[in-house]
Design a protein around this motif. Structure first.
Motif, PDB file in Angstrom:
ATOM      1  N   ARG A 197       0.832  -1.218   0.000  1.00 46.72           N
ATOM      2  CA  ARG A 197       0.000   0.000   0.000  1.00 46.72           C
ATOM      3  C   ARG A 197       0.857   1.256   0.000  1.00 46.72           C
ATOM      4  O   ARG A 197       0.578   2.210  -0.716  1.00 46.72           O
ATOM      5  CB  ARG A 197      -0.941  -0.003   1.216  1.00 46.72           C
ATOM      6  N   LYS A 198       1.902   1.274   0.813  1.00 47.07           N
ATOM      7  CA  LYS A 198       2.746   2.473   0.906  1.00 47.07           C
ATOM      8  C   LYS A 198       3.580   2.701  -0.346  1.00 47.07           C
ATOM      9  O   LYS A 198       4.016   3.806  -0.607  1.00 47.07           O
ATOM     10  CB  LYS A 198       3.660   2.388   2.132  1.00 47.07           C
ATOM     11  N   ASN A 199       3.811   1.652  -1.125  1.00 43.97           N
ATOM     12  CA  ASN A 199       4.677   1.754  -2.304  1.00 43.97           C
ATOM     13  C   ASN A 199       3.932   1.520  -3.613  1.00 43.97           C
ATOM     14  O   ASN A 199       4.553   1.233  -4.626  1.00 43.97           O
ATOM     15  CB  ASN A 199       5.820   0.744  -2.182  1.00 43.97           C
ATOM     16  N   ILE A 200       2.616   1.650  -3.607  1.00 44.26           N
ATOM     17  CA  ILE A 200       1.829   1.310  -4.783  1.00 44.26           C
ATOM     18  C   ILE A 200       2.212   2.145  -6.005  1.00 44.26           C
ATOM     19  O   ILE A 200       2.066   1.691  -7.135  1.00 44.26           O
ATOM     20  CB  ILE A 200       0.306   1.379  -4.503  1.00 44.26           C
ATOM     21  N   ASN A 201       2.741   3.333  -5.809  1.00 43.25           N
ATOM     22  CA  ASN A 201       3.159   4.169  -6.939  1.00 43.25           C
ATOM     23  C   ASN A 201       4.605   3.925  -7.351  1.00 43.25           C
ATOM     24  O   ASN A 201       5.097   4.535  -8.286  1.00 43.25           O
ATOM     25  CB  ASN A 201       2.939   5.646  -6.622  1.00 43.25           C
ATOM     26  N   ASN A 202       5.268   3.027  -6.679  1.00 47.14           N
ATOM     27  CA  ASN A 202       6.646   2.659  -6.985  1.00 47.14           C
ATOM     28  C   ASN A 202       6.610   1.449  -7.927  1.00 47.14           C
ATOM     29  O   ASN A 202       5.990   0.438  -7.610  1.00 47.14           O
ATOM     30  CB  ASN A 202       7.360   2.309  -5.676  1.00 47.14           C
ATOM     31  N   GLN A 203       7.233   1.531  -9.051  1.00 48.09           N
ATOM     32  CA  GLN A 203       7.213   0.445 -10.040  1.00 48.09           C
ATOM     33  C   GLN A 203       7.742  -0.869  -9.460  1.00 48.09           C
ATOM     34  O   GLN A 203       7.358  -1.942  -9.889  1.00 48.09           O
ATOM     35  CB  GLN A 203       8.013   0.850 -11.285  1.00 48.09           C
ATOM     36  N   GLU A 204       8.591  -0.790  -8.444  1.00 49.11           N
ATOM     37  CA  GLU A 204       9.149  -1.991  -7.811  1.00 49.11           C
ATOM     38  C   GLU A 204       8.074  -2.875  -7.191  1.00 49.11           C
ATOM     39  O   GLU A 204       8.268  -4.072  -7.011  1.00 49.11           O
ATOM     40  CB  GLU A 204      10.125  -1.581  -6.704  1.00 49.11           C
ATOM     41  N   VAL A 205       6.930  -2.289  -6.854  1.00 42.25           N
ATOM     42  CA  VAL A 205       5.859  -3.043  -6.206  1.00 42.25           C
ATOM     43  C   VAL A 205       5.341  -4.157  -7.115  1.00 42.25           C
ATOM     44  O   VAL A 205       4.817  -5.163  -6.634  1.00 42.25           O
ATOM     45  CB  VAL A 205       4.723  -2.100  -5.733  1.00 42.25           C
ATOM     46  N   VAL A 206       5.532  -4.031  -8.408  1.00 38.16           N
ATOM     47  CA  VAL A 206       5.100  -5.066  -9.358  1.00 38.16           C
ATOM     48  C   VAL A 206       5.750  -6.411  -9.023  1.00 38.16           C
ATOM     49  O   VAL A 206       5.148  -7.459  -9.224  1.00 38.16           O
ATOM     50  CB  VAL A 206       5.434  -4.650 -10.811  1.00 38.16           C
ATOM     51  N   ASN A 207       6.956  -6.377  -8.493  1.00 38.45           N
ATOM     52  CA  ASN A 207       7.668  -7.611  -8.142  1.00 38.45           C
ATOM     53  C   ASN A 207       7.128  -8.267  -6.873  1.00 38.45           C
ATOM     54  O   ASN A 207       7.528  -9.373  -6.538  1.00 38.45           O
ATOM     55  CB  ASN A 207       9.158  -7.333  -7.964  1.00 38.45           C
ATOM     56  N   SER A 208       6.240  -7.576  -6.168  1.00 38.07           N
ATOM     57  CA  SER A 208       5.734  -8.079  -4.894  1.00 38.07           C
ATOM     58  C   SER A 208       4.350  -8.700  -4.982  1.00 38.07           C
ATOM     59  O   SER A 208       3.779  -9.075  -3.962  1.00 38.07           O
ATOM     60  CB  SER A 208       5.690  -6.939  -3.872  1.00 38.07           C
ATOM     61  N   MET A 209       3.790  -8.745  -6.175  1.00 39.66           N
ATOM     62  CA  MET A 209       2.446  -9.310  -6.328  1.00 39.66           C
ATOM     63  C   MET A 209       2.253  -9.779  -7.755  1.00 39.66           C
ATOM     64  O   MET A 209       2.999  -9.373  -8.646  1.00 39.66           O
ATOM     65  CB  MET A 209       1.390  -8.256  -5.979  1.00 39.66           C
ATOM     66  N   PRO A 210       1.246 -10.609  -7.981  1.00 38.25           N
ATOM     67  CA  PRO A 210       0.964 -11.004  -9.361  1.00 38.25           C
ATOM     68  C   PRO A 210       0.618  -9.779 -10.207  1.00 38.25           C
ATOM     69  O   PRO A 210      -0.021  -8.837  -9.722  1.00 38.25           O
ATOM     70  CB  PRO A 210      -0.250 -11.928  -9.236  1.00 38.25           C
ATOM     71  N   LYS A 211       1.058  -9.781 -11.452  1.00 37.99           N
ATOM     72  CA  LYS A 211       0.870  -8.616 -12.324  1.00 37.99           C
ATOM     73  C   LYS A 211      -0.604  -8.234 -12.462  1.00 37.99           C
ATOM     74  O   LYS A 211      -0.941  -7.056 -12.446  1.00 37.99           O
ATOM     75  CB  LYS A 211       1.479  -8.887 -13.698  1.00 37.99           C
ATOM     76  N   PHE A 212      -1.504  -9.227 -12.565  1.00 36.15           N
ATOM     77  CA  PHE A 212      -2.914  -8.905 -12.732  1.00 36.15           C
ATOM     78  C   PHE A 212      -3.460  -8.181 -11.503  1.00 36.15           C
ATOM     79  O   PHE A 212      -4.337  -7.321 -11.617  1.00 36.15           O
ATOM     80  CB  PHE A 212      -3.751 -10.141 -13.073  1.00 36.15           C
ATOM     81  N   CYS A 213      -2.934  -8.489 -10.315  1.00 35.82           N
ATOM     82  CA  CYS A 213      -3.364  -7.789  -9.092  1.00 35.82           C
ATOM     83  C   CYS A 213      -2.923  -6.329  -9.141  1.00 35.82           C
ATOM     84  O   CYS A 213      -3.693  -5.426  -8.825  1.00 35.82           O
ATOM     85  CB  CYS A 213      -2.789  -8.455  -7.851  1.00 35.82           C
ATOM     86  N   TYR A 214      -1.676  -6.118  -9.539  1.00 35.25           N
ATOM     87  CA  TYR A 214      -1.153  -4.758  -9.646  1.00 35.25           C
ATOM     88  C   TYR A 214      -1.982  -3.956 -10.638  1.00 35.25           C
ATOM     89  O   TYR A 214      -2.386  -2.830 -10.350  1.00 35.25           O
ATOM     90  CB  TYR A 214       0.311  -4.800 -10.082  1.00 35.25           C
ATOM     91  N   GLU A 215      -2.268  -4.526 -11.792  1.00 37.52           N
ATOM     92  CA  GLU A 215      -3.040  -3.822 -12.817  1.00 37.52           C
ATOM     93  C   GLU A 215      -4.455  -3.508 -12.335  1.00 37.52           C
ATOM     94  O   GLU A 215      -4.970  -2.419 -12.577  1.00 37.52           O
ATOM     95  CB  GLU A 215      -3.072  -4.648 -14.103  1.00 37.52           C
ATOM     96  N   THR A 216      -5.062  -4.436 -11.622  1.00 42.20           N
ATOM     97  CA  THR A 216      -6.406  -4.209 -11.078  1.00 42.20           C
ATOM     98  C   THR A 216      -6.394  -3.079 -10.063  1.00 42.20           C
ATOM     99  O   THR A 216      -7.258  -2.193 -10.093  1.00 42.20           O
ATOM    100  CB  THR A 216      -6.948  -5.498 -10.429  1.00 42.20           C
TER     101      THR A 216
END
Length: 66
Positions: free
Chosen positions: A36-55
């Motif tokens: 939540r704190k890093n949702i605008n940081n592109q690195e967060v993509v590595n911490s969750m499935p891509k479809f979750c990030y996109e949603t």
């Protein structure tokens, strides 16, 4: 579950790699707080499935338009 007389069984899963409410991202396993704190940081993509990030990003656009 007991009040509902549920037939489901609950299991605990030991937390590994990071701690509850940890702020910093820790690779592919990060706390929800750090995500939540890093949702605008592109690195967060590595911490969750891509479809979750996109949603999540799509939902943010809906509730907080630019």
């Amino acid at each position: 579950m007991l009040k509902l007389n549920s037939k489901l069984k609950a299991y605990t899963i030991k937390r590994i790699v990071n701690n509850y409410n940890q702020d910093n991202l820790t690779g592919n396993i990060s706390s929800a707080t750090s995500i939540r704190k890093n949702i605008n940081n592109q690195e967060v993509v590595n911490s969750m499935p891509k479809f979750c990030y996109e949603t999540i990003k799509e939902e943010i656009k809906i509730i907080m338009p630019p």
